[in-house]
Design a protein around this motif. Sequence first.
Motif, PDB file in Angstrom:
ATOM      1  N   ILE A  99      35.802   3.671 -70.277  1.00  0.00           N
ATOM      2  CA  ILE A  99      35.857   2.449 -71.093  1.00  0.00           C
ATOM      3  C   ILE A  99      36.042   2.800 -72.565  1.00  0.00           C
ATOM      4  O   ILE A  99      36.844   2.175 -73.272  1.00  0.00           O
ATOM      5  CB  ILE A  99      34.583   1.616 -70.871  1.00  0.00           C
ATOM      6  N   ILE A 100      35.319   3.819 -73.040  1.00  0.00           N
ATOM      7  CA  ILE A 100      35.478   4.237 -74.435  1.00  0.00           C
ATOM      8  C   ILE A 100      36.886   4.758 -74.683  1.00  0.00           C
ATOM      9  O   ILE A 100      37.532   4.425 -75.694  1.00  0.00           O
ATOM     10  CB  ILE A 100      34.425   5.309 -74.778  1.00  0.00           C
ATOM     11  N   ASN A 103      39.389   1.831 -74.712  1.00  0.00           N
ATOM     12  CA  ASN A 103      39.267   1.011 -75.919  1.00  0.00           C
ATOM     13  C   ASN A 103      39.879   1.713 -77.133  1.00  0.00           C
ATOM     14  O   ASN A 103      40.473   1.050 -77.996  1.00  0.00           O
ATOM     15  CB  ASN A 103      37.804   0.680 -76.186  1.00  0.00           C
ATOM     16  N   LEU A 104      39.716   3.029 -77.206  1.00  0.00           N
ATOM     17  CA  LEU A 104      40.333   3.777 -78.303  1.00  0.00           C
ATOM     18  C   LEU A 104      41.846   3.874 -78.145  1.00  0.00           C
ATOM     19  O   LEU A 104      42.566   4.051 -79.138  1.00  0.00           O
ATOM     20  CB  LEU A 104      39.731   5.187 -78.382  1.00  0.00           C
ATOM     21  N   SER A 105      42.339   3.765 -76.916  1.00  0.00           N
ATOM     22  CA  SER A 105      43.780   3.849 -76.673  1.00  0.00           C
ATOM     23  C   SER A 105      44.515   2.571 -77.016  1.00  0.00           C
ATOM     24  O   SER A 105      45.737   2.574 -77.208  1.00  0.00           O
ATOM     25  CB  SER A 105      44.039   4.204 -75.197  1.00  0.00           C
ATOM     26  N   ALA A 106      43.804   1.465 -77.064  1.00  0.00           N
ATOM     27  CA  ALA A 106      44.437   0.175 -77.345  1.00  0.00           C
ATOM     28  C   ALA A 106      44.712   0.042 -78.841  1.00  0.00           C
ATOM     29  O   ALA A 106      43.825   0.235 -79.667  1.00  0.00           O
ATOM     30  CB  ALA A 106      43.540  -0.964 -76.864  1.00  0.00           C
ATOM     31  N   TYR A 243      36.883  -3.502 -63.847  1.00  0.00           N
ATOM     32  CA  TYR A 243      37.135  -3.725 -65.277  1.00  0.00           C
ATOM     33  C   TYR A 243      38.046  -2.632 -65.836  1.00  0.00           C
ATOM     34  O   TYR A 243      38.971  -2.915 -66.616  1.00  0.00           O
ATOM     35  CB  TYR A 243      35.811  -3.754 -66.033  1.00  0.00           C
ATOM     36  N   ARG A 247      41.850  -2.938 -67.560  1.00  0.00           N
ATOM     37  CA  ARG A 247      42.219  -2.381 -68.864  1.00  0.00           C
ATOM     38  C   ARG A 247      43.431  -1.458 -68.743  1.00  0.00           C
ATOM     39  O   ARG A 247      44.321  -1.461 -69.605  1.00  0.00           O
ATOM     40  CB  ARG A 247      41.029  -1.616 -69.451  1.00  0.00           C
TER      41      ARG A 247
END
Length: 271
Positions: A99-100, A103-106, A243, A247
């Motif tokens: 998840i981290i 989120n950093l890839s977006a 989830y 993503r």
Amino acid sequence: MKKIFAVLTAVAVFSFGMTTNINAQEPAEAPAEATEQVAENEPSEAIEVAEAPVEEEAIAEEAGMHQTLKTKFIEGGAGFMATVVFCLIFGLALCIERIIYLNLSAINTGKLLKAVDAAWDKGGVQAAMEVCRNTRGPVASIFYQGLSRYEEGVDVVEKTVASYGSVQLGLLEKNLSWISLFIALAPMLGFMGTVIGMIEAFDKIQQAGDISATVVAGGIKVALLTTVLGLIVAIILQIFYNYILSRIDALTNEMEDSSISLLDIVVKHSK
């Protein structure tokens, strides 16, 4: 004279009797007044006493819940229950890491495309590559690899973008196989603990020589605890897994759309 003496004696006796009665009644009235004062003070004291048990009940309830979980954990078999808990811990660790990372890839791909186009207009393809190099995420990496092959033609840029896109997709899906393994492993371990617990229950019945409802019910209850824990762990990990997949799908769509837009920019500047 005797009559006068007798009358005085009767009056004295009567007066002494009245005084004795009055003195005897006064102590009885004092406790009544004390009782009224105590009754007036009782409500406040009762409230204070009533508040204390509420806090004690809350503390006792929390302690009781922890004690219940600990008891159920021991009853289900520490070996199998601990194994299922380890599946939950390792699975959650991998989920949080994914998840981290996602989120950093977006990033804002529209803003990146505008920056690449503006840099190309000012300083050529090298300036556009510098913008991609200074931007995090898989989309910027794909742009950089494609622009690095600009001198070889648009077709080579398109193939490079497609190939490196597959590489980035593999990085996005890293460790998903381990998460799916823990999702499948947790209920399987729970079922194994249940089967072993049922075997032990039947062994107790065989030793007793008679089917006792207490023995059967206790053994089955203990055997099913591992299954319950395994299913709970699988449900928790499955929610995180879905989830993460959502993503990844969103990032994949952004990569594909932005790659098409990048090719349009390359074609525009190659004319």
